[in-house]
Design a protein around this motif. Structure first.
Motif, PDB file in Angstrom:
ATOM      1  N   ALA A 151       0.838  -1.196   0.000  1.00  0.00           N
ATOM      2  CA  ALA A 151       0.000   0.000   0.000  1.00  0.00           C
ATOM      3  C   ALA A 151       0.875   1.249   0.000  1.00  0.00           C
ATOM      4  O   ALA A 151       0.567   2.239  -0.668  1.00  0.00           O
ATOM      5  N   SER A 152       1.973   1.205   0.764  1.00  0.00           N
ATOM      6  CA  SER A 152       2.894   2.346   0.806  1.00  0.00           C
ATOM      7  C   SER A 152       3.519   2.594  -0.555  1.00  0.00           C
ATOM      8  O   SER A 152       3.686   3.734  -0.985  1.00  0.00           O
ATOM      9  N   PHE A 153       3.834   1.515  -1.255  1.00  0.00           N
ATOM     10  CA  PHE A 153       4.437   1.647  -2.579  1.00  0.00           C
ATOM     11  C   PHE A 153       3.445   2.278  -3.558  1.00  0.00           C
ATOM     12  O   PHE A 153       3.811   3.149  -4.359  1.00  0.00           O
ATOM     13  N   LYS A 154       2.174   1.827  -3.503  1.00  0.00           N
ATOM     14  CA  LYS A 154       1.155   2.399  -4.386  1.00  0.00           C
ATOM     15  C   LYS A 154       0.943   3.880  -4.072  1.00  0.00           C
ATOM     16  O   LYS A 154       0.805   4.705  -4.974  1.00  0.00           O
ATOM     17  N   TYR A 155       0.934   4.204  -2.777  1.00  0.00           N
ATOM     18  CA  TYR A 155       0.793   5.612  -2.389  1.00  0.00           C
ATOM     19  C   TYR A 155       1.963   6.429  -2.925  1.00  0.00           C
ATOM     20  O   TYR A 155       1.787   7.532  -3.448  1.00  0.00           O
ATOM     21  N   ALA A 156       3.161   5.887  -2.804  1.00  0.00           N
ATOM     22  CA  ALA A 156       4.356   6.613  -3.235  1.00  0.00           C
ATOM     23  C   ALA A 156       4.304   6.885  -4.735  1.00  0.00           C
ATOM     24  O   ALA A 156       4.609   7.996  -5.184  1.00  0.00           O
ATOM     25  N   LEU A 157       3.902   5.878  -5.528  1.00  0.00           N
ATOM     26  CA  LEU A 157       3.828   6.077  -6.971  1.00  0.00           C
ATOM     27  C   LEU A 157       2.737   7.089  -7.330  1.00  0.00           C
ATOM     28  O   LEU A 157       2.945   7.966  -8.177  1.00  0.00           O
ATOM     29  N   ARG A 158       1.587   6.978  -6.672  1.00  0.00           N
ATOM     30  CA  ARG A 158       0.487   7.905  -6.955  1.00  0.00           C
ATOM     31  C   ARG A 158       0.882   9.331  -6.603  1.00  0.00           C
ATOM     32  O   ARG A 158       0.665  10.272  -7.369  1.00  0.00           O
ATOM     33  N   ASP A 159       1.531   9.488  -5.463  1.00  0.00           N
ATOM     34  CA  ASP A 159       1.938  10.825  -5.021  1.00  0.00           C
ATOM     35  C   ASP A 159       3.086  11.369  -5.876  1.00  0.00           C
ATOM     36  O   ASP A 159       3.215  12.578  -6.046  1.00  0.00           O
ATOM     37  N   THR A 160       3.909  10.470  -6.391  1.00  0.00           N
ATOM     38  CA  THR A 160       4.998  10.900  -7.269  1.00  0.00           C
ATOM     39  C   THR A 160       4.455  11.573  -8.517  1.00  0.00           C
ATOM     40  O   THR A 160       4.892  12.669  -8.887  1.00  0.00           O
ATOM     41  N   PHE A 161       3.498  10.928  -9.173  1.00  0.00           N
ATOM     42  CA  PHE A 161       2.914  11.508 -10.389  1.00  0.00           C
ATOM     43  C   PHE A 161       2.115  12.769 -10.059  1.00  0.00           C
ATOM     44  O   PHE A 161       2.043  13.696 -10.875  1.00  0.00           O
ATOM     45  N   ARG A 162       1.545  12.814  -8.857  1.00  0.00           N
ATOM     46  CA  ARG A 162       0.830  14.018  -8.439  1.00  0.00           C
ATOM     47  C   ARG A 162       1.808  15.179  -8.278  1.00  0.00           C
ATOM     48  O   ARG A 162       1.517  16.311  -8.682  1.00  0.00           O
ATOM     49  N   LEU A 163       2.990  14.893  -7.703  1.00  0.00           N
ATOM     50  CA  LEU A 163       4.020  15.931  -7.552  1.00  0.00           C
ATOM     51  C   LEU A 163       4.514  16.435  -8.902  1.00  0.00           C
ATOM     52  O   LEU A 163       4.684  17.636  -9.107  1.00  0.00           O
ATOM     53  N   ILE A 164       4.737  15.486  -9.821  1.00  0.00           N
ATOM     54  CA  ILE A 164       5.235  15.876 -11.150  1.00  0.00           C
ATOM     55  C   ILE A 164       4.204  16.712 -11.892  1.00  0.00           C
ATOM     56  O   ILE A 164       4.538  17.719 -12.537  1.00  0.00           O
ATOM     57  N   CYS A 165       2.915  16.321 -11.799  1.00  0.00           N
ATOM     58  CA  CYS A 165       1.866  17.077 -12.480  1.00  0.00           C
ATOM     59  C   CYS A 165       1.632  18.429 -11.831  1.00  0.00           C
ATOM     60  O   CYS A 165       1.353  19.424 -12.518  1.00  0.00           O
ATOM     61  N   ARG A 166       1.722  18.503 -10.487  1.00  0.00           N
ATOM     62  CA  ARG A 166       1.508  19.760  -9.786  1.00  0.00           C
ATOM     63  C   ARG A 166       2.563  20.784 -10.186  1.00  0.00           C
ATOM     64  O   ARG A 166       2.272  21.969 -10.328  1.00  0.00           O
TER      65      ARG A 166
END
Length: 294
Positions: free
Chosen positions: A2-17
């Motif tokens: 779950a932590s890994f999925k969160y990290a990937l989701r948040d990574t793309f959110r950071l890049i898009c932001r």
């Protein structure tokens, strides 16, 4: 998981932001890594060409009339810088002379007795090893003459040292610039979420949980920049090879696909590793400060 999925989701959110800053970082990293790869390829090709020329350099040692090269051969054989040594008998030397003269070989028969002495052909590992070897050879009383390309040897050594120094300097500067760009990008992303990260730390989130998205962001930017650099280098190098082959066919440049593939994989790994290290350093410094008691 779950932590890994969160990290990937948040990574793309950071890049898009921060898409503008991410694109700028990607282009900058690609440009710097392209310069890094181009400089490294240039240095590799210079070293390759110098090595090819060095491999063809031969020190010719001519013995005095009636002297055999046994003592010289035994001494040179123990020299670690010597790659090969071959004794040439007077008969073999005469055959070589006849082959070179071709139609004029009849003139050799007019000499009567074979006047050619024993000789040695010596090859060394590097051009810079020739001068010390020659100094050792001329002291033998049985040696008549030592012939080698002295000025060519000196120029090869100078070119090799100069290209190595310039390439090393550019490589270091390119790595530092690329690392600073990625480091500052991650730091900006961290400060944009400063309050959110502090709240997460207060409610018990681990440093690893918080750091993963930023570390992945740095890795993706570094790896993406490296991929763009590899694509540009592949196209540029292919054009350069064709141009060199059509105009300077005598130059021996690197065209081995396996060597080039290993080089490009190394460049990609360098970009990804650099992105990981810089992002980890940036987020680690921030979380350490945030955890300090005030």
């Amino acid at each position: 998981m779950a932590s890994f999925k969160y990290a990937l989701r948040d990574t793309f959110r950071l890049i898009c932001r921060h898409w503008g800053l991410s694109i700028l970082t990607l282009i900058t990293a690609a440009s710097v890594l392209y310069i890094l790869g181009f400089t490294a390829l240039f240095a590799l090709n210079v070293r390759h060409m110098v090595s090819q020329i060095e491999g063809g350099l031969v020190v010719q040692v001519y013995m005095k009339k009636g002297e055999k090269p046994d003592d010289v051969y035994a001494k040179v054989k123990t020299n670690p810088t010597v790659t090969s040594i071959r004794a040439i008998s007077p008969e073999e030397a005469l055959d070589r002379l006849r082959a070179k003269l071709g139609n004029q070989a009849r003139a050799v028969t007019l000499m009567g007795e074979n006047p050619l002495p024993w000789s040695l052909e010596i090859q060394v590992q590097r051009a810079e090893h020739i001068t010390p070897l020659v100094r050792d050879l001329v002291v033998f009383p049985s040696v008549e003459e030592v012939i080698y390309s002295g000025k060519l040897v000196e120029r090869l050594s100078t070119i090799s040292r100069a290209s190595a120094g310039v390439s090393a300097t550019i490589l270091v500067l390119a790595v530092i610039i690329s690392a600073l760009v990625i480091f500052n990008t991650i730091r900006i992303a961290i400060y944009s979420r400063k309050e959110e990260i502090e709240v997460m730390l207060l409610i018990g989130a681990t440093k690893t949980y918080i750091s993963l998205p930023f570390v992945f962001q740095g890795m993706f930017l570094g790896a993406g920049g490296a991929l763009l650099a590899v694509a540009g280098l592949w196209a540029t190098y292919a054009s350069a090879v064709n141009a060199v082959r059509s105009t300077l066919a005598f130059l021996d440049i690197i065209v081995n696909q396996q060597i080039l593939l290993q080089f490009f994989l190394l460049l990609f790994a360098t970009g990804a590793t650099m992105g990981w290290m810089c992002s980890w350093l940036a987020v680690s410094r921030f979380t350490s400060r945030a955890l300090r008691p005030r």
